[in-house]
Each structure stands twice: as C-alpha cells, then as structure tokens.
Design an enzyme around this catalytic site. Structure first.
Site, PDB file in Angstrom:
ATOM      1  CB  VAL A  11     -25.823 -37.724 -45.792  1.00  0.00           C
ATOM      2  CG1 VAL A  11     -26.879 -37.189 -45.243  1.00  0.00           C
ATOM      3  CG2 VAL A  11     -24.614 -36.434 -45.687  1.00  0.00           C
ATOM      4  CB  CYS A  12     -24.273 -40.568 -49.552  1.00  0.00           C
ATOM      5  SG  CYS A  12     -23.053 -41.018 -50.993  1.00  0.00           S
ATOM      6  N   PRO A  13     -21.030 -39.684 -48.539  1.00  0.00           N
ATOM      7  CG  PRO A  13     -18.704 -39.615 -49.000  1.00  0.00           C
ATOM      8  CD  PRO A  13     -19.921 -38.785 -48.801  1.00  0.00           C
TER       9      PRO A  13
ATOM     10  CD  GLN B  60     -25.588 -35.864 -49.221  1.00  0.00           C
ATOM     11  OE1 GLN B  60     -25.130 -36.972 -49.136  1.00  0.00           O
ATOM     12  NE2 GLN B  60     -25.046 -34.662 -48.714  1.00  0.00           N
TER      13      GLN B  60
END
Lengths: 82, 192
Positions: A11-13, B60
C-alpha cells in the site's frame, strides 16, 4: 529490456516509493511493469509516474490485479539511497 | 502555474484554521490525511474546490474510515500528492492534532522536519502517520529530518512499536536522520 515489480499486498506510500527505487536501477528507455492489487494504487501509481516525468504505456486489470507498464524517461535519485 | 500555498490537514478539527490561510484558491494545493479526511464534505472545502483549489486526500485513510469519493469532491490520491505539494509550493501550512505550523521554505533543496511530540506507544497512530508521510517525502527526493520531542524518544530505543518498524527501517535505509529536538535546521516543519 523489461523488468517487473510485484507490489501485490503493498500500500501507499510504498507502492510509489518502491516503484521509484526500482526505476532508479533501470536505464532511460527501459520498461517496467508494476503489479498492484490495491485499487487506489492503480490510479495513483500511474499519476505519480507521469508526475515524475515517466511514460505510462498502459494499465490493464486482470482480476484483482493491475498491470502498470511504464517507460523510464527521467533519472532520479532518492535522498540518501545508495 | 505558480503554487502559492500548500495546506496539509491531518485533523478535521483544524480545518477552518488551516483554510483561513487560503487567499488564492486557484494557486493552492490542499491535502487531507489521517482524520482530516473526515472533512472531505465540509462546505468551506467544497467552496474552495469550486473556486479552483486542487484538493486531494489520502485514499488509504479514507478507505480505513469507510469514506468514498463524491462528484465535485476531493480527488482520492496518495502520499505522493502530499509529498509533491511539500516539494512544489511556496508556503506550507500544516495542521495536525499536535498543532499548526506555517513555513516559507527558501532555497532549491528544501529540508522537511517531521517533529514527533507524543509517546509512540501511547499514540502509535500519530507516529505511523508521521513516519509514513516522511517516507513519501523521500519518494519526492526531499531532504527529511525526523525530530523527536522528549516523549517520542522511545523511537530511538530497542523496542519501538511494531507498527512503526517498517517505516523506521525505510527511513534509516534511505539515510534519514532521526534525532532529538532541536536537531539540524529545516525549512518546513510538520508537528505530529
């Protein structure tokens, strides 16, 4: 020349940071295919690639995974990376 | 387009204070993260979008709170958008639960100071948000310094919270200094 970076489960980042680190290892004009399965990354990784001066060739969805094909068009070096 | 102002909003409670700094919406970037994403439908924010502000939120963090995009609302983006904002704007306002800062960086290579004020074991969420945003800054080739207040010094010990281990390892692996306050000079400060 083509390279692949499998970021499924990521997932981000880390999606865009790991993509950028992998691109650092390639020569200008070489192709990288990034595989992600976090839906927001399918939009955001291509946008970050374009924003950093690279070419996004295609984004294809296969089931829950997205295959992002990009060509390195600019050289970068992350702070402190060796 | 010259970008006058970047506004980081990581606390919905501080939305109005942070947005009071916006003078030219069409030359302003706004990024919402942490519980700042809960303000995505605030009338003031919507008005700024209508007036030309570029507003993005952390997809997110929104996903974690069950929030979804809506027509005319903020773009669902990533920490890349946050880092790009910190890199490209002339002035940064950063509003978190710990406070609001305003910075006018000078010079070609800006140094971003991410200051942690809380105990990472008592409040791991703030620490995680701070450190993941710092990892994002590195992704935009910014010079990042992690500064620790007295309550955050546990991050330098042998037993930091499990949630932050990866971020710490990444930051250290990319050469980021993690040090007690006051530490080295910086150009932009974000206090968590």
């Amino acid at each position: 020349v083509s390279a692949t970076l499998d970021l499924t489960g990521e997932v981000c980042p880390y999606t865009f940071v790991r993509t950028k680190l992998r691109l650092e290892e390639l020569e200008l004009g070489e192709e990288l295919t990034v595989i992600v399965d976090h839906a927001p990354a399918a939009d955001n990784v291509p946008r970050s690639l374009r924003g950093e001066g690279h070419e996004v060739v295609s984004v294809d969805q296969q089931g829950s995974r997205f295959f992002i094909r990009a060509i390195k068009r600019k050289s970068h070096r992350l702070q402190g990376a060796t | 387009m010259d970008l006058d102002l970047g506004v980081l909003i990581a606390s919905a409670e501080r939305l109005e204070t942070a947005l009071s700094h916006v003078v030219h919406p069409e030359r302003t970037l706004i990024f919402l993260m942490d519980d700042g994403v809960c303000a995505q439908e605030a009338p003031r924010l919507r008005a700024l979008i209508d007036a030309g502000a570029d507003v993005t939120l952390c997809a997110q963090d929104a996903e974690a709170r069950g929030l979804h995009p809506y027509d005319g609302g903020p773009r669902f983006g990533s920490q890349y958008d946050h880092a790009r904002m910190m890199r490209d704007v002339g002035c940064v306002v950063a509003a978190t639960h710990a406070g609001t800062t305003k910075s006018r960086p000078q010079g070609p290579r800006r140094r971003i100071g991410v200051t942690l004020t809380g105990d990472p074991k008592e409040d791991p969420r703030a620490t995680v948000q701070a450190l993941r945003s710092a990892v994002g800054y590195l992704g935009c080739e910014l010079d990042v310094r992690i500064k620790l207040g007295s309550r955050a010094l546990g991050l330098l010990g042998d037993d930091p919270p499990r949630e932050v281990l990866r971020h710490l390892a990444t930051l250290r692996g990319l050469g980021t200094k993690i040090e007690p306050l006051p530490g080295a000079p910086i150009d932009v400060e974000v206090i968590w």
